[in-house]
Design an enzyme around this catalytic site. Structure first.
Site, short mmCIF file in Angstrom:
data_model
loop_
_atom_site.label_atom_id
_atom_site.label_comp_id
_atom_site.label_asym_id
_atom_site.label_seq_id
_atom_site.Cartn_x
_atom_site.Cartn_y
_atom_site.Cartn_z
N ASP A 131 0.84 -1.20 0.00
CA ASP A 131 0.00 0.00 0.00
C ASP A 131 0.89 1.26 0.00
OD1 ASP A 131 -3.06 0.69 0.50
OD2 ASP A 131 -1.95 1.96 1.89
N ASP B 288 -11.06 -4.97 -6.37
CA ASP B 288 -11.02 -3.55 -6.03
C ASP B 288 -10.57 -2.77 -7.26
OD1 ASP B 288 -10.48 -1.00 -5.11
OD2 ASP B 288 -9.45 -1.66 -3.30
N HIS C 281 -7.58 -6.89 0.52
CA HIS C 281 -6.51 -5.92 0.42
C HIS C 281 -5.38 -6.18 1.41
CE1 HIS C 281 -4.83 -1.95 -0.64
NE2 HIS C 281 -4.58 -1.80 0.66
#
Length: 321
Positions: free
Chosen positions: A141, A269, A298
């Site tokens: 991320d 996503d 995620h």
């Protein structure tokens, strides 16, 4: 005869001393892997800017190959609690910083200094101050969106790179409504909760104790400055100064020729769908590598810690000579 007895006794004492030392060393090694995240005495601190310190864990033998683990939004080093000990057992030195504004790192009260460029500078200063080199990187991320800039600019510091849900956005990407909604939630919603976000982003239902642990670093309203601002720092316009920086650095990142892999989840996503394929196609070091799509949402570190650990151990141990 007496002389032999003395020698025999001396050997027994020597053996017993050696055995005791081995037991102590083994016990010490085992205790060092019992990490109490959010126990401040296990963290070290390094100044990365005037009045700003980053907290980090430095685990394992300092002479072993380095693995740098970087977290993203809205978590901290706690996310690697089920991964780091097993990497240490495989004879790696594991370094896990809390990004500025997260975990035990300082949380700027002035939200204006929380920028993409400043986070890049702070992480670069962290690496430089600790004199890290031959780094095996796993970044997730925002940890990846920041560190990929450094990989592009300072490629000689890195040995191998693995990323998950990380990309250098240039402002021309399609930003889905779902992500825009998340940006607004992070900036404005009074019920904003890092623990809840972690739960929403995992297939595994997180216990309340784990959600509470993710909320724990944030006590004052100003503590939330970085975690609330991070989503809106992704550039969405091509004339954004950060988008221009990413565009220029992405040209350099494409030339990274050392081993580079992507590890994504199979969730659909739209913000992240296909970004792994773009990296695989464009980065020289990503070609002819095994890339991974896990049965995960995620936050792969929560959904698939054992599988992720095995992938990292195999990748970082692989002989590429």
């Amino acid at each position: 005869m007496a002389h032999r007895i003395i020698i025999y006794i001396a050997l027994i004492i020597s053996f017993s001393t050696l055995l005791l030392a081995c037991k102590k060393e083994t016990k010490s090694s085992q205790e060092s892997l019992k990490l109490h995240f959010f126990s401040a005495d296990q963290y070290q601190f390094v100044q990365v800017d005037e009045g700003i310190n980053m907290a980090y864990l430095d685990l394992g033998n300092s002479n072993n190959p380095i693995i740098l683990l970087l977290h993203g939004e809205p978590n901290n080093s706690f996310i690697y609690r089920n991964i780091a000990p097993n990497l240490v057992k495989q004879n790696f030195r594991v370094i896990i910083p809390d990004l500025v504004g997260f975990g035990y790192s300082d949380k700027p009260k002035n939200a204006a200094i929380i920028t993409y460029s400043n986070h890049t500078k702070w992480l670069h200063n962290f690496i430089d101050t600790l004199k890290l080199k031959n780094i095996n990187l796993f970044a997730h991320d925002w940890g990846g969106m920041i560190s990929l800039r450094i990989v592009a600019e300072k490629s000689t510091l890195f040995n191998k790179v693995a990323v998950s849900y990380s990309y250098l956005f240039e402002g021309n990407e399609n930003i889905p409504e779902s992500f825009i909604g998340f940006v607004n939630y992070a900036k404005n919603d009074a019920t904003f909760s890092p623990g809840n976000i972690m739960d929403w982003g995992t297939n595994t239902k997180l216990p309340d104790t784990i959600k509470t642990a993710y909320n724990k670093p944030f006590k004052l309203q100003s503590d939330y400055n970085a975690v609330r601002k991070f989503p809106s720092l992704i550039p969405t316009q091509i004339n954004d100064s950060e988008a221009i920086i990413n565009k220029n650095l992405y040209k350099k990142l494409k030339l990274f020729s050392k081993p580079f892999i992507t590890i994504w989840g199979n969730n659909q996503d739209l913000m992240w769908k296909g970004k792994d394929s773009i990296l695989q196609q464009n980065i020289i070091g990503a070609k002819n590598q095994t890339h991974y799509t896990l049965e995960s949402n995620h936050f792969i570190q929560e959904d698939k810690p054992e599988e992720l650990t095995k992938i990292l151990i195999a990748f970082f141990n692989e002989d590429t000579r």
